[in-house]
Scaffold this motif. Structure first.
Motif, PDB file in Angstrom:
ATOM      1  N   LYS A  25      77.016 -65.125  28.487  1.00 46.13           N
ATOM      2  CA  LYS A  25      78.261 -64.432  28.833  1.00 46.13           C
ATOM      3  C   LYS A  25      78.618 -63.395  27.768  1.00 46.13           C
ATOM      4  N   VAL A  26      78.447 -63.746  26.503  1.00 42.90           N
ATOM      5  CA  VAL A  26      78.755 -62.820  25.405  1.00 42.90           C
ATOM      6  C   VAL A  26      77.785 -61.640  25.430  1.00 42.90           C
ATOM      7  N   GLU A  27      76.501 -61.932  25.574  1.00 43.61           N
ATOM      8  CA  GLU A  27      75.494 -60.870  25.588  1.00 43.61           C
ATOM      9  C   GLU A  27      75.649 -59.976  26.812  1.00 43.61           C
ATOM     10  N   ALA A  28      75.984 -60.547  27.958  1.00 44.55           N
ATOM     11  CA  ALA A  28      76.193 -59.756  29.175  1.00 44.55           C
ATOM     12  C   ALA A  28      77.375 -58.811  28.992  1.00 44.55           C
ATOM     13  N   LYS A  29      78.431 -59.313  28.371  1.00 48.60           N
ATOM     14  CA  LYS A  29      79.610 -58.473  28.119  1.00 48.60           C
ATOM     15  C   LYS A  29      79.265 -57.336  27.153  1.00 48.60           C
ATOM     16  N   THR A  30      78.422 -57.609  26.165  1.00 51.38           N
ATOM     17  CA  THR A  30      77.981 -56.581  25.223  1.00 51.38           C
ATOM     18  C   THR A  30      77.196 -55.491  25.949  1.00 51.38           C
ATOM     19  N   ASN A  31      76.298 -55.901  26.853  1.00 50.65           N
ATOM     20  CA  ASN A  31      75.539 -54.930  27.645  1.00 50.65           C
ATOM     21  C   ASN A  31      76.463 -54.085  28.506  1.00 50.65           C
ATOM     22  N   LEU A  32      77.444 -54.717  29.124  1.00 49.52           N
ATOM     23  CA  LEU A  32      78.368 -53.988  29.992  1.00 49.52           C
ATOM     24  C   LEU A  32      79.210 -52.988  29.186  1.00 49.52           C
ATOM     25  N   GLU A  33      79.628 -53.389  27.996  1.00 52.46           N
ATOM     26  CA  GLU A  33      80.406 -52.477  27.142  1.00 52.46           C
ATOM     27  C   GLU A  33      79.570 -51.272  26.736  1.00 52.46           C
ATOM     28  N   ALA A  34      78.303 -51.497  26.390  1.00 54.73           N
ATOM     29  CA  ALA A  34      77.420 -50.385  26.028  1.00 54.73           C
ATOM     30  C   ALA A  34      77.216 -49.450  27.216  1.00 54.73           C
ATOM     31  N   LEU A  35      77.095 -50.026  28.394  1.00 55.03           N
ATOM     32  CA  LEU A  35      76.922 -49.225  29.600  1.00 55.03           C
ATOM     33  C   LEU A  35      78.191 -48.450  29.951  1.00 55.03           C
ATOM     34  N   SER A  36      79.334 -49.080  29.774  1.00 58.92           N
ATOM     35  CA  SER A  36      80.598 -48.416  30.125  1.00 58.92           C
ATOM     36  C   SER A  36      80.940 -47.260  29.191  1.00 58.92           C
ATOM     37  N   GLN A  37      80.295 -47.204  28.037  1.00 64.11           N
ATOM     38  CA  GLN A  37      80.504 -46.057  27.147  1.00 64.11           C
ATOM     39  C   GLN A  37      79.762 -44.818  27.641  1.00 64.11           C
ATOM     40  N   VAL A  38      78.809 -45.009  28.540  1.00 62.57           N
ATOM     41  CA  VAL A  38      78.000 -43.900  29.034  1.00 62.57           C
ATOM     42  C   VAL A  38      78.392 -43.486  30.449  1.00 62.57           C
ATOM     43  N   ILE A  39      78.695 -44.467  31.303  1.00 64.75           N
ATOM     44  CA  ILE A  39      79.054 -44.150  32.688  1.00 64.75           C
ATOM     45  C   ILE A  39      80.368 -44.830  33.054  1.00 64.75           C
ATOM     46  N   GLN A  40      81.017 -44.288  34.085  1.00 71.26           N
ATOM     47  CA  GLN A  40      82.273 -44.838  34.590  1.00 71.26           C
ATOM     48  C   GLN A  40      81.954 -46.009  35.518  1.00 71.26           C
ATOM     49  N   LEU A  41      82.586 -47.154  35.264  1.00 68.64           N
ATOM     50  CA  LEU A  41      82.364 -48.343  36.083  1.00 68.64           C
ATOM     51  C   LEU A  41      83.658 -48.780  36.747  1.00 68.64           C
ATOM     52  N   ASP A  42      83.592 -49.068  38.055  1.00 64.44           N
ATOM     53  CA  ASP A  42      84.762 -49.643  38.710  1.00 64.44           C
ATOM     54  C   ASP A  42      84.667 -51.170  38.632  1.00 64.44           C
ATOM     55  N   ALA A  43      85.683 -51.863  39.121  1.00 63.78           N
ATOM     56  CA  ALA A  43      85.760 -53.321  38.985  1.00 63.78           C
ATOM     57  C   ALA A  43      84.613 -54.015  39.721  1.00 63.78           C
ATOM     58  N   SER A  52      72.154 -40.407  33.140  1.00 63.92           N
ATOM     59  CA  SER A  52      73.002 -40.522  31.951  1.00 63.92           C
ATOM     60  C   SER A  52      72.527 -41.654  31.044  1.00 63.92           C
ATOM     61  N   ILE A  53      72.114 -42.754  31.636  1.00 68.77           N
ATOM     62  CA  ILE A  53      71.612 -43.898  30.860  1.00 68.77           C
ATOM     63  C   ILE A  53      70.312 -43.529  30.153  1.00 68.77           C
ATOM     64  N   GLU A  54      69.430 -42.853  30.870  1.00 62.00           N
ATOM     65  CA  GLU A  54      68.145 -42.469  30.289  1.00 62.00           C
ATOM     66  C   GLU A  54      68.303 -41.456  29.163  1.00 62.00           C
ATOM     67  N   LYS A  55      69.335 -40.617  29.232  1.00 64.09           N
ATOM     68  CA  LYS A  55      69.578 -39.636  28.178  1.00 64.09           C
ATOM     69  C   LYS A  55      70.048 -40.297  26.883  1.00 64.09           C
ATOM     70  N   LYS A  56      70.751 -41.404  27.003  1.00 61.49           N
ATOM     71  CA  LYS A  56      71.243 -42.133  25.825  1.00 61.49           C
ATOM     72  C   LYS A  56      70.074 -42.927  25.244  1.00 61.49           C
ATOM     73  N   GLU A  57      69.627 -42.524  24.079  1.00 56.86           N
ATOM     74  CA  GLU A  57      68.424 -43.113  23.476  1.00 56.86           C
ATOM     75  C   GLU A  57      68.555 -44.616  23.248  1.00 56.86           C
ATOM     76  N   GLY A  58      67.619 -45.371  23.781  1.00 51.17           N
ATOM     77  CA  GLY A  58      67.549 -46.811  23.567  1.00 51.17           C
ATOM     78  C   GLY A  58      68.426 -47.635  24.480  1.00 51.17           C
ATOM     79  N   LEU A  59      69.300 -47.028  25.253  1.00 52.09           N
ATOM     80  CA  LEU A  59      70.229 -47.792  26.085  1.00 52.09           C
ATOM     81  C   LEU A  59      69.505 -48.523  27.219  1.00 52.09           C
ATOM     82  N   LEU A  60      68.612 -47.830  27.913  1.00 54.20           N
ATOM     83  CA  LEU A  60      67.906 -48.476  29.017  1.00 54.20           C
ATOM     84  C   LEU A  60      67.087 -49.660  28.509  1.00 54.20           C
ATOM     85  N   LYS A  61      66.458 -49.489  27.365  1.00 58.96           N
ATOM     86  CA  LYS A  61      65.683 -50.596  26.787  1.00 58.96           C
ATOM     87  C   LYS A  61      66.592 -51.769  26.433  1.00 58.96           C
ATOM     88  N   LYS A  62      67.759 -51.469  25.885  1.00 63.59           N
ATOM     89  CA  LYS A  62      68.712 -52.535  25.534  1.00 63.59           C
ATOM     90  C   LYS A  62      69.175 -53.286  26.798  1.00 63.59           C
TER      91      LYS A  62
END
Length: 109
Positions: free
Chosen positions: A30-48, A96-106
């Motif tokens: 749950k903690v790691e999933a939330k970390t991934n979601l936070e990293a993703l939300s810094q790059v793209i807009q996410l709805d609920a 947008s995700i692919e442009k952010k270096e290392g994000l897709l791998k993370k």
């Protein structure tokens, strides 16, 4: 003498197996999933709804990784997670995700 040698071999095999299992570290999915979601939300807009779907995907990823997978199974899991991300997100979001270096791998590993 054969019994002693056989016992020694079995002892070494079990002790090596036990030490290999000790090196594996489980994570809180749950903690790691939330970390991934936070990293993703810094790059793209996410709805609920999308956030909820992605949290489920990332929790699945970490729950599966907690099973101490072989290298082949980890590679397959990475491929599956990437395919699910590509199916869930729009092409512009994936770009947008692919442009952010290392994000897709993370997100996939």
């Amino acid at each position: 003498m054969k019994n002693l040698l056989g016992a020694l071999v079995l002892f070494l095999a079990f002790s090596m197996n036990a030490s290999a299992q000790e090196k594996f570290r489980k994570v809180d999915e749950k903690v790691e999933a939330k970390t991934n979601l936070e990293a993703l939300s810094q790059v793209i807009q996410l709805d609920a709804k999308l956030s909820q779907d992605l949290i489920g995907l990332f929790e699945y990823k970490y729950r599966t990784l907690n099973e101490n997978l072989s290298a082949e199974r980890k590679a397959e899991l990475t491929r599956i997670i990437e395919l699910k991300l590509r199916a869930t997100l729009t092409p512009d979001q994936m770009l947008s995700i692919e442009k952010k270096e290392g994000l897709l791998k993370k997100l996939t590993n």
